[in-house]
Design a protein around this motif. Structure first.
Motif, PDB file in Angstrom:
ATOM      1  N   VAL A 172      19.784  -9.441   2.392  1.00 20.22           N
ATOM      2  CA  VAL A 172      20.464  -8.493   3.273  1.00 20.22           C
ATOM      3  C   VAL A 172      21.629  -9.111   4.038  1.00 20.22           C
ATOM      4  CG1 VAL A 172      20.125  -7.120   5.376  1.00 20.22           C
ATOM      5  CG2 VAL A 172      18.484  -6.966   3.501  1.00 20.22           C
ATOM      6  N   GLY A 173      21.527 -10.392   4.374  1.00 18.51           N
ATOM      7  CA  GLY A 173      22.530 -11.013   5.243  1.00 18.51           C
ATOM      8  C   GLY A 173      21.985 -11.281   6.622  1.00 18.51           C
ATOM      9  N   LEU A 174      20.663 -11.391   6.718  1.00 11.54           N
ATOM     10  CA  LEU A 174      19.971 -11.736   7.960  1.00 11.54           C
ATOM     11  C   LEU A 174      19.002 -12.875   7.653  1.00 11.54           C
ATOM     12  CD1 LEU A 174      19.090  -8.143   9.260  1.00 11.54           C
ATOM     13  CD2 LEU A 174      20.850  -9.659  10.184  1.00 11.54           C
ATOM     14  N   ILE A 175      19.094 -13.954   8.407  1.00  9.11           N
ATOM     15  CA  ILE A 175      18.298 -15.154   8.166  1.00  9.11           C
ATOM     16  C   ILE A 175      17.774 -15.675   9.496  1.00  9.11           C
ATOM     17  CG2 ILE A 175      18.331 -17.525   7.250  1.00  9.11           C
ATOM     18  CD1 ILE A 175      20.967 -16.619   5.770  1.00  9.11           C
ATOM     19  N   LYS A 176      16.545 -16.143   9.499  1.00  7.70           N
ATOM     20  CA  LYS A 176      16.009 -16.815  10.674  1.00  7.70           C
ATOM     21  C   LYS A 176      15.623 -18.248  10.310  1.00  7.70           C
ATOM     22  CE  LYS A 176      11.748 -16.521  12.032  1.00  7.70           C
ATOM     23  NZ  LYS A 176      10.419 -16.036  12.488  1.00  7.70           N
ATOM     24  N   VAL A 177      16.088 -19.201  11.106  1.00  3.76           N
ATOM     25  CA  VAL A 177      15.681 -20.596  10.967  1.00  3.76           C
ATOM     26  C   VAL A 177      14.736 -20.916  12.118  1.00  3.76           C
ATOM     27  CG1 VAL A 177      16.439 -22.994  10.807  1.00  3.76           C
ATOM     28  CG2 VAL A 177      17.903 -21.166   9.908  1.00  3.76           C
ATOM     29  N   SER A 178      13.574 -21.453  11.799  1.00  2.98           N
ATOM     30  CA  SER A 178      12.585 -21.755  12.825  1.00  2.98           C
ATOM     31  C   SER A 178      13.122 -22.751  13.845  1.00  2.98           C
ATOM     32  CB  SER A 178      11.320 -22.331  12.172  1.00  2.98           C
ATOM     33  OG  SER A 178      10.422 -22.820  13.137  1.00  2.98           O
ATOM     34  N   GLY A 179      12.815 -22.500  15.092  1.00  2.00           N
ATOM     35  CA  GLY A 179      13.258 -23.395  16.159  1.00  2.00           C
ATOM     36  C   GLY A 179      12.765 -24.812  16.001  1.00  2.00           C
ATOM     37  N   SER A 180      11.643 -24.971  15.317  1.00  2.00           N
ATOM     38  CA  SER A 180      11.085 -26.303  15.111  1.00  2.00           C
ATOM     39  C   SER A 180      11.844 -27.106  14.066  1.00  2.00           C
ATOM     40  CB  SER A 180       9.609 -26.198  14.685  1.00  2.00           C
ATOM     41  OG  SER A 180       9.499 -25.555  13.422  1.00  2.00           O
ATOM     42  N   ARG A 181      12.789 -26.451  13.379  1.00  2.00           N
ATOM     43  CA  ARG A 181      13.512 -27.106  12.284  1.00  2.00           C
ATOM     44  C   ARG A 181      15.030 -27.125  12.496  1.00  2.00           C
ATOM     45  NH1 ARG A 181      11.522 -30.168   8.478  1.00  2.00           N
ATOM     46  NH2 ARG A 181      12.197 -29.032   6.618  1.00  2.00           N
ATOM     47  N   ILE A 182      15.472 -26.786  13.698  1.00  2.00           N
ATOM     48  CA  ILE A 182      16.912 -26.698  13.940  1.00  2.00           C
ATOM     49  C   ILE A 182      17.603 -28.041  13.747  1.00  2.00           C
ATOM     50  CG2 ILE A 182      18.697 -26.238  15.673  1.00  2.00           C
ATOM     51  CD1 ILE A 182      17.382 -23.730  14.479  1.00  2.00           C
ATOM     52  N   SER A 183      17.048 -29.095  14.297  1.00  2.00           N
ATOM     53  CA  SER A 183      17.670 -30.414  14.152  1.00  2.00           C
ATOM     54  C   SER A 183      17.755 -30.822  12.697  1.00  2.00           C
ATOM     55  CB  SER A 183      16.880 -31.464  14.945  1.00  2.00           C
ATOM     56  OG  SER A 183      16.953 -31.212  16.325  1.00  2.00           O
ATOM     57  N   GLN A 184      16.670 -30.573  11.950  1.00  2.00           N
ATOM     58  CA  GLN A 184      16.672 -30.899  10.525  1.00  2.00           C
ATOM     59  C   GLN A 184      17.644 -30.017   9.748  1.00  2.00           C
ATOM     60  OE1 GLN A 184      13.955 -30.436  12.430  1.00  2.00           O
ATOM     61  NE2 GLN A 184      12.221 -31.698  11.742  1.00  2.00           N
ATOM     62  N   PHE A 185      17.810 -28.772  10.189  1.00  2.00           N
ATOM     63  CA  PHE A 185      18.759 -27.845   9.565  1.00  2.00           C
ATOM     64  C   PHE A 185      20.184 -28.374   9.716  1.00  2.00           C
ATOM     65  CE2 PHE A 185      21.207 -23.715   9.891  1.00  2.00           C
ATOM     66  CZ  PHE A 185      21.044 -23.336   8.567  1.00  2.00           C
ATOM     67  N   ILE A 186      20.519 -28.830  10.905  1.00  2.00           N
ATOM     68  CA  ILE A 186      21.848 -29.399  11.153  1.00  2.00           C
ATOM     69  C   ILE A 186      22.035 -30.677  10.344  1.00  2.00           C
ATOM     70  CG2 ILE A 186      23.345 -30.436  12.905  1.00  2.00           C
ATOM     71  CD1 ILE A 186      22.009 -28.492  14.931  1.00  2.00           C
ATOM     72  N   ASP A 187      21.019 -31.527  10.333  1.00  2.00           N
ATOM     73  CA  ASP A 187      21.096 -32.774   9.570  1.00  2.00           C
ATOM     74  C   ASP A 187      21.256 -32.498   8.073  1.00  2.00           C
ATOM     75  OD1 ASP A 187      20.841 -34.267  11.861  1.00  2.00           O
ATOM     76  OD2 ASP A 187      18.693 -34.643  11.610  1.00  2.00           O
ATOM     77  N   PHE A 188      20.574 -31.464   7.596  1.00  2.00           N
ATOM     78  CA  PHE A 188      20.661 -31.104   6.177  1.00  2.00           C
ATOM     79  C   PHE A 188      22.094 -30.740   5.812  1.00  2.00           C
ATOM     80  CE2 PHE A 188      20.316 -28.251   2.541  1.00  2.00           C
ATOM     81  CZ  PHE A 188      19.439 -28.935   1.715  1.00  2.00           C
ATOM     82  N   TYR A 189      22.732 -29.953   6.660  1.00  2.00           N
ATOM     83  CA  TYR A 189      24.124 -29.567   6.429  1.00  2.00           C
ATOM     84  C   TYR A 189      25.034 -30.794   6.416  1.00  2.00           C
ATOM     85  CZ  TYR A 189      28.823 -28.060   7.815  1.00  2.00           C
ATOM     86  OH  TYR A 189      30.173 -27.896   7.915  1.00  2.00           O
ATOM     87  N   ARG A 190      24.842 -31.679   7.382  1.00  2.00           N
ATOM     88  CA  ARG A 190      25.678 -32.880   7.441  1.00  2.00           C
ATOM     89  C   ARG A 190      25.477 -33.753   6.209  1.00  2.00           C
ATOM     90  NH1 ARG A 190      24.458 -34.339  13.824  1.00  2.00           N
ATOM     91  NH2 ARG A 190      25.833 -32.735  14.727  1.00  2.00           N
ATOM     92  N   ASP A 191      24.249 -33.810   5.733  1.00  2.00           N
ATOM     93  CA  ASP A 191      23.944 -34.588   4.535  1.00  2.00           C
ATOM     94  C   ASP A 191      24.612 -33.970   3.307  1.00  2.00           C
ATOM     95  OD1 ASP A 191      22.530 -36.832   3.400  1.00  2.00           O
ATOM     96  OD2 ASP A 191      21.203 -35.374   2.437  1.00  2.00           O
ATOM     97  N   LEU A 192      24.639 -32.645   3.247  1.00  2.00           N
ATOM     98  CA  LEU A 192      25.327 -31.970   2.148  1.00  2.00           C
ATOM     99  C   LEU A 192      26.813 -32.343   2.117  1.00  2.00           C
ATOM    100  CD1 LEU A 192      24.004 -28.281   2.042  1.00  2.00           C
ATOM    101  CD2 LEU A 192      23.603 -30.086   0.377  1.00  2.00           C
ATOM    102  N   LYS A 193      27.417 -32.407   3.272  1.00  2.00           N
ATOM    103  CA  LYS A 193      28.840 -32.738   3.349  1.00  2.00           C
ATOM    104  C   LYS A 193      29.100 -34.135   2.787  1.00  2.00           C
ATOM    105  CE  LYS A 193      31.489 -31.305   6.644  1.00  2.00           C
ATOM    106  NZ  LYS A 193      32.160 -31.056   7.939  1.00  2.00           N
ATOM    107  N   GLN A 194      28.132 -35.016   2.981  1.00  2.00           N
ATOM    108  CA  GLN A 194      28.308 -36.392   2.516  1.00  2.00           C
ATOM    109  C   GLN A 194      28.018 -36.533   1.020  1.00  2.00           C
ATOM    110  OE1 GLN A 194      25.764 -38.778   4.987  1.00  2.00           O
ATOM    111  NE2 GLN A 194      27.143 -38.709   6.750  1.00  2.00           N
ATOM    112  N   LYS A 195      26.999 -35.818   0.535  1.00  2.00           N
ATOM    113  CA  LYS A 195      26.558 -36.012  -0.840  1.00  2.00           C
ATOM    114  C   LYS A 195      27.214 -35.069  -1.852  1.00  2.00           C
ATOM    115  CE  LYS A 195      21.971 -37.816   0.310  1.00  2.00           C
ATOM    116  NZ  LYS A 195      20.507 -37.599   0.176  1.00  2.00           N
ATOM    117  N   SER A 196      27.755 -33.957  -1.346  1.00  2.00           N
ATOM    118  CA  SER A 196      28.386 -32.960  -2.220  1.00  2.00           C
ATOM    119  C   SER A 196      27.439 -32.448  -3.302  1.00  2.00           C
ATOM    120  CB  SER A 196      29.652 -33.536  -2.871  1.00  2.00           C
ATOM    121  OG  SER A 196      30.587 -33.909  -1.894  1.00  2.00           O
TER     122      SER A 196
END
Length: 262
Positions: A172-196
């Protein structure tokens, strides 16, 4: 609960309306799309102070809303994931994050269901998607995307389907990320930028479904929050004309109940 509304894009398929306003300010039934969203969020118990908009194209047009704005300065060269992380400072560890596309109109129940569904990442999924797509186009399969689950977890979404069997529901275009995983979510994105390690040529052009697919591939628990209709996507001029005609004939509530039709 923190909310980020993604509203940076050019909205070129809604021209000439988007020649003068961003996509989320295009009107349906005399009201900007984003106003319907804000009303639905408020009715679901979310405070304005917890909502931010990641803008870009014609960003200044959104200032009247008095909502926290983050601007994607390269909105014309990037996509939704880049816009989302322009609002990284709004993400708060320990608080669930709701990510909303800005070109959809939905009922509060979709948000309530998303909030109440447990998972590291929860994706709103319409089981009655074909009803909506049949109003929008002659061949729904041309535009729809795959959506498959395995043991209650999403295992594939966002690909080109070979048949209707590949589509259990529609994202639909609606997503929820659990509050317990926010830091890991941000880290995951940063890791994607590095690894492509993603489909697009760069993380700047990455689609949201590609980010979700990357999370799935890395064993994140991504689950659906199912519902039956209760929303519309305003992506093209034909979409807008279809919904406006249904609104004028008081038939739009067969797809989504807007406040003015209740």
């Amino acid at each position: 609960m923190r909310v980020i509304i993604l509203a940076a894009g050019l909205g070129s398929r809604l021209r000439p309306h988007t020649d003068v306003v961003p996509k989320c300010l295009v009107k349906l039934g005399g009201k900007p799309l984003i106003q319907y969203q804000l009303e639905a969020l408020h009715q679901a118990g979310i405070n304005t102070a917890d909502i931010a908009i990641c803008s870009g194209y014609l960003s200044e047009k959104l200032e009247y809303l008095n909502i926290k704005l983050f601007k994607n300065e390269i909105y014309d060269k990037s996509n939704m994931v880049e816009s989302l992380f322009c609002g990284e400072s709004h993400m708060q560890e320990g608080e669930d994050l709701l990510i909303c596309y800005s070109d959809i109109v939905y009922e509060p129940q979709l948000i309530k269901s998303l909030i109440n569904t447990q998972g590291e990442v929860v994706v709103s999924a319409d089981l009655d998607w074909l009803k909506l797509w049949s109003h929008r186009m002659d061949n729904p399969l041309d535009d729809a995307e795959t959506f498959k689950t395995d043991n209650g977890r999403i295992c594939e979404l966002g690909e080109k389907p070979d048949s209707y069997d590949d589509i259990e529901a529609q994202f639909v275009g609606l997503i929820k990320v659990s509050g317990s995983r926010i830091s890991q979510f941000i880290d995951f994105y940063r890791d994607l930028k590095q690894k492509s390690v993603y489909q697009e040529p760069s993380v700047q052009s990455m689609y949201m479904t590609s980010l979700l697919s990357a999370l799935i591939a890395n064993d994140w628990v991504v689950v659906p929050s199912y519902h039956h209709g209760g929303w519309v996507e305003v992506d093209t001029l034909d979409d807008l004309k279809t919904y406006q005609s249904m609104y004028d004939q008081r038939r739009l509530d067969g797809l989504v109940r807007l406040p003015s039709l209740e």
